[in-house]
Design a protein around this motif. Sequence first.
Motif, short mmCIF file in Angstrom:
data_model
loop_
_atom_site.label_atom_id
_atom_site.label_comp_id
_atom_site.label_asym_id
_atom_site.label_seq_id
_atom_site.Cartn_x
_atom_site.Cartn_y
_atom_site.Cartn_z
N ASP A 77 18.26 37.46 75.78
CA ASP A 77 19.48 38.17 76.18
C ASP A 77 20.69 37.74 75.35
OD1 ASP A 77 17.70 39.03 78.05
OD2 ASP A 77 18.68 38.10 79.77
N GLU A 90 17.31 46.70 78.29
CA GLU A 90 16.95 46.36 79.66
C GLU A 90 15.74 45.45 79.61
OE1 GLU A 90 19.27 49.70 79.31
OE2 GLU A 90 17.14 49.88 78.87
N ARG A 91 15.73 44.42 80.45
CA ARG A 91 14.62 43.49 80.46
C ARG A 91 14.26 43.11 81.88
NH1 ARG A 91 14.02 38.29 81.21
NH2 ARG A 91 16.26 37.84 81.14
N TYR A 92 12.96 43.09 82.16
CA TYR A 92 12.46 42.60 83.44
C TYR A 92 11.34 41.62 83.12
CZ TYR A 92 10.76 42.49 88.23
OH TYR A 92 10.38 42.08 89.49
N GLY A 96 10.54 44.62 78.20
CA GLY A 96 11.89 45.10 77.94
C GLY A 96 11.90 46.31 77.02
#
Length: 283
Positions: A77, A90-92, A96
């Motif tokens: 990030d 966007e990242r989970y 991402g």
Amino acid sequence: MIDLDIRAFFDSIDHDLMLKALAKHTKERWILLYVERWLKAPLEKEDGATVQRDRGTAQGSAISPLLANLFLHYAFDVWMARNFPDCPFERYADDGVIHCATEQEAKEILVALGKRLAELGLELNPDKTAIVYCKDANRKGSYEHEQFDFLGYRFRPRLAKNRRGQFFVGFLPAISDTAAKEIRHQIKRWRLHLHSDMELEELATFVNPIVRGWINYYGRFYPSRLVRSLRQIDEYLIRWARQKYKRLRTSLRRTLRWLRGVKRHSPTLFAHWSQTRTALPAR
């Protein structure tokens, strides 16, 4: 855009770097001590043998995703914000997506990201990482990859309608095939047709909390795709009714008519009925 995935991420996290990231957020020595002990605790196999761990964070505990997310905050990030501030992402966990203006920009980011991860003892998963062309009414070219899955949704070109009622092609999400298949498997595992000892209201009380969760999450975009899986509940309700009521066992048509009557008098009894025009599958 880039659909990225880190290979064996939870098994590859460097312990020293993990503790260094954690130290930025707490100076409590006991927290750092216990996290270090937990990270390095040996793994016991089914045969009783133990395996020493020098990397990774064991999955299955509440602390593991928290530590992994903290690690990637600095590994990815902060690095993205510093080096590619014009590319939102966007990242989970370790999945991402990165938005890019051009194919060339996407390729440059992939090269730089590969080097960044290598410095941390990580690498991109080549089988799950790809540059995706977001094809729509304004982007009419072709590319090797024109769709991707993220957080249970599949993003791809789909027909849509604008506010003026005109149809167009947009790059839009709907429930993924994998998520839809898992929902159908869950419905099958309920084995509703075998619970003839329960009343219809009891069945609704059992399934509705879960079904509402599916609707609230997957029903936000193209709910018609979700409905195809939810209709399977009605298939099992038909089988349940024919098991429970003797007068329905010999007539499928009578059972369908019975269930139509239930929905007409109690249209909100089952959560998925609010998403369908009919409570019954096509016959």
